[in-house]
Design a protein around this motif. Sequence first.
Motif, PDB file in Angstrom:
ATOM      1  N   ASP A  78       0.814  -1.219   0.000  1.00 35.70           N
ATOM      2  CA  ASP A  78       0.000   0.000   0.000  1.00 35.70           C
ATOM      3  C   ASP A  78       0.848   1.271   0.000  1.00 35.70           C
ATOM      4  O   ASP A  78       0.346   2.355  -0.333  1.00 35.70           O
ATOM      5  CB  ASP A  78      -0.933   0.011   1.217  1.00 35.70           C
ATOM      6  N   ASN A  79       2.104   1.149   0.365  1.00 33.82           N
ATOM      7  CA  ASN A  79       2.981   2.332   0.428  1.00 33.82           C
ATOM      8  C   ASN A  79       3.834   2.514  -0.821  1.00 33.82           C
ATOM      9  O   ASN A  79       4.672   3.418  -0.872  1.00 33.82           O
ATOM     10  CB  ASN A  79       3.880   2.238   1.658  1.00 33.82           C
ATOM     11  N   ASN A  80       3.650   1.645  -1.804  1.00 30.27           N
ATOM     12  CA  ASN A  80       4.342   1.758  -3.099  1.00 30.27           C
ATOM     13  C   ASN A  80       5.864   1.766  -2.957  1.00 30.27           C
ATOM     14  O   ASN A  80       6.570   2.512  -3.643  1.00 30.27           O
ATOM     15  CB  ASN A  80       3.894   3.027  -3.839  1.00 30.27           C
ATOM     16  N   LEU A  81       6.390   0.930  -2.070  1.00 27.12           N
ATOM     17  CA  LEU A  81       7.823   0.908  -1.812  1.00 27.12           C
ATOM     18  C   LEU A  81       8.567  -0.106  -2.669  1.00 27.12           C
ATOM     19  O   LEU A  81       9.780  -0.005  -2.825  1.00 27.12           O
ATOM     20  CB  LEU A  81       8.082   0.618  -0.324  1.00 27.12           C
ATOM     21  N   ILE A  82       7.859  -1.086  -3.206  1.00 32.06           N
ATOM     22  CA  ILE A  82       8.524  -2.098  -4.032  1.00 32.06           C
ATOM     23  C   ILE A  82       8.769  -1.540  -5.424  1.00 32.06           C
ATOM     24  O   ILE A  82       7.850  -1.125  -6.122  1.00 32.06           O
ATOM     25  CB  ILE A  82       7.684  -3.383  -4.108  1.00 32.06           C
ATOM     26  N   LEU A 104       0.915  -2.868  -6.707  1.00 28.10           N
ATOM     27  CA  LEU A 104       2.369  -2.703  -6.801  1.00 28.10           C
ATOM     28  C   LEU A 104       2.672  -1.857  -8.040  1.00 28.10           C
ATOM     29  O   LEU A 104       3.141  -2.371  -9.052  1.00 28.10           O
ATOM     30  CB  LEU A 104       3.061  -4.066  -6.901  1.00 28.10           C
ATOM     31  N   PRO A 105       2.401  -0.559  -7.996  1.00 35.15           N
ATOM     32  CA  PRO A 105       2.518   0.270  -9.196  1.00 35.15           C
ATOM     33  C   PRO A 105       3.935   0.391  -9.736  1.00 35.15           C
ATOM     34  O   PRO A 105       4.120   0.763 -10.898  1.00 35.15           O
ATOM     35  CB  PRO A 105       1.977   1.637  -8.740  1.00 35.15           C
ATOM     36  N   ASN A 106       4.916   0.076  -8.925  1.00 34.54           N
ATOM     37  CA  ASN A 106       6.305   0.170  -9.368  1.00 34.54           C
ATOM     38  C   ASN A 106       6.911  -1.192  -9.685  1.00 34.54           C
ATOM     39  O   ASN A 106       8.130  -1.316  -9.828  1.00 34.54           O
ATOM     40  CB  ASN A 106       7.145   0.885  -8.311  1.00 34.54           C
ATOM     41  N   LEU A 107       6.060  -2.208  -9.777  1.00 32.80           N
ATOM     42  CA  LEU A 107       6.489  -3.507 -10.286  1.00 32.80           C
ATOM     43  C   LEU A 107       6.346  -3.457 -11.799  1.00 32.80           C
ATOM     44  O   LEU A 107       5.244  -3.263 -12.324  1.00 32.80           O
ATOM     45  CB  LEU A 107       5.627  -4.619  -9.699  1.00 32.80           C
ATOM     46  N   THR A 108       7.432  -3.609 -12.529  1.00 34.40           N
ATOM     47  CA  THR A 108       7.424  -3.342 -13.971  1.00 34.40           C
ATOM     48  C   THR A 108       7.906  -4.555 -14.764  1.00 34.40           C
ATOM     49  O   THR A 108       8.317  -5.564 -14.210  1.00 34.40           O
ATOM     50  CB  THR A 108       8.311  -2.131 -14.294  1.00 34.40           C
ATOM     51  N   THR A 130      -0.618  -3.128 -11.083  1.00 40.20           N
ATOM     52  CA  THR A 130       0.835  -3.012 -11.097  1.00 40.20           C
ATOM     53  C   THR A 130       1.255  -2.133 -12.275  1.00 40.20           C
ATOM     54  O   THR A 130       0.425  -1.665 -13.054  1.00 40.20           O
ATOM     55  CB  THR A 130       1.512  -4.387 -11.241  1.00 40.20           C
ATOM     56  N   GLY A 131       2.552  -1.942 -12.425  1.00 41.45           N
ATOM     57  CA  GLY A 131       3.094  -1.207 -13.564  1.00 41.45           C
ATOM     58  C   GLY A 131       3.577  -2.127 -14.665  1.00 41.45           C
ATOM     59  O   GLY A 131       4.285  -1.682 -15.576  1.00 41.45           O
ATOM     60  N   LEU A 149      -7.669 -16.474 -13.490  1.00 40.19           N
ATOM     61  CA  LEU A 149      -6.608 -15.677 -14.101  1.00 40.19           C
ATOM     62  C   LEU A 149      -7.036 -14.210 -14.118  1.00 40.19           C
ATOM     63  O   LEU A 149      -7.912 -13.815 -14.884  1.00 40.19           O
ATOM     64  CB  LEU A 149      -6.336 -16.173 -15.526  1.00 40.19           C
ATOM     65  N   ASP A 150      -6.424 -13.402 -13.264  1.00 40.52           N
ATOM     66  CA  ASP A 150      -6.764 -11.979 -13.153  1.00 40.52           C
ATOM     67  C   ASP A 150      -5.532 -11.144 -13.445  1.00 40.52           C
ATOM     68  O   ASP A 150      -4.595 -11.096 -12.643  1.00 40.52           O
ATOM     69  CB  ASP A 150      -7.296 -11.682 -11.747  1.00 40.52           C
ATOM     70  N   LEU A 151      -5.522 -10.494 -14.610  1.00 37.33           N
ATOM     71  CA  LEU A 151      -4.421  -9.615 -15.015  1.00 37.33           C
ATOM     72  C   LEU A 151      -4.950  -8.206 -15.246  1.00 37.33           C
ATOM     73  O   LEU A 151      -4.469  -7.468 -16.099  1.00 37.33           O
ATOM     74  CB  LEU A 151      -3.762 -10.151 -16.290  1.00 37.33           C
TER      75      LEU A 151
END
Length: 331
Positions: A78-82, A104-108, A130-131, A149-151
């Motif tokens: 929730d803190n977008n640290l990953i 995980l918005p910064n998971l790319t 996610t990103g 399957l959820d993407l």
Amino acid sequence: MAIKLFLLMTLLSHVASSFSEWCHPQDKMALLQIKKELNNPIILSSWKSNTDCCKTSWNGVTCFPSNNRVSELTITDDNNLITSKFPLSVGNLSYLESLSFYHLPNLTGPIPIKSISELFKLKTLIITRTGMSGTIPNFPAQMEQLTYLDLSSNHFSGKLPYYLYKLPKLGVISFHDNFLTGPIPPSYGYFNNKNTPTLFFSHNQLSGRLPISLSRLINPTVIEFSYNKFEGDASMLFGSNKTTREIYLSQNMFKFDLGKVELPKTLTALEVSHNQIYGKLPLGIENLYPLNVSYNNLCGKIPKGGYIHLSDVTSFFHNKCLCGSPLPSCK
């Protein structure tokens, strides 16, 4: 001597018992490598090499009580640290049945299909909010246990994967809120009809005509195709022999005679607004809620009874010549 032997056996029993409670070394090694690949985020601070990943509280880790193999892995932040790519070492959790990466918005990066396809026991795969980007791969047929399957809500683009129909137990396919393009493959009409998957494809850039093979889908619980660029006929999604409960087709360019379709007897919700649909309202439509047929070319009298009184004027307005409550009365 007998007392000493008894104490020794008791001690050995406790030692063996404690060892049997430790998670499998391969799983522990994989989890610690996953933590490293995610750049040792603070939310995984409970993952310590000197603790038991099954019998202590490793955040997001669940094990089978029978063999202490890792059964579920859930990582959310929730803190977008990953900030990292998707960890390839996930593929080493060979007993995994549920894998969830969300918020995980910064998971790319792309989906590492080579790694994930090693998870032959996987039933649930969730990668959402996610990103991550790239195309959605064809999941191999040997992932035959996959049911969910959820993407959704990522940055995936390109065409829908053609060979999903080869996964015999797939019950939910959720690809909504991405940047997918192109038509629905004809192969999507050939899912196992004993377990036709629910289809969530809304809020993409999918286009073209629906394949007639979709008429073969008897029991998808929900069909959600709204907010795309589909055109032409969608009548094959309807039928009195189907067990579909909800159909959402709004904000497309569908053009067909709604009055000629037979609604599934199980249908409870229908939204087809902002299309080019024409004809009369079909028999049984008064039993649906929510209901929205606005911004089309429909004509005729709105039926009374059922749940019609729950739908206000916005559910019917901007049509060619619909009339009757809650619209003005018919002349």
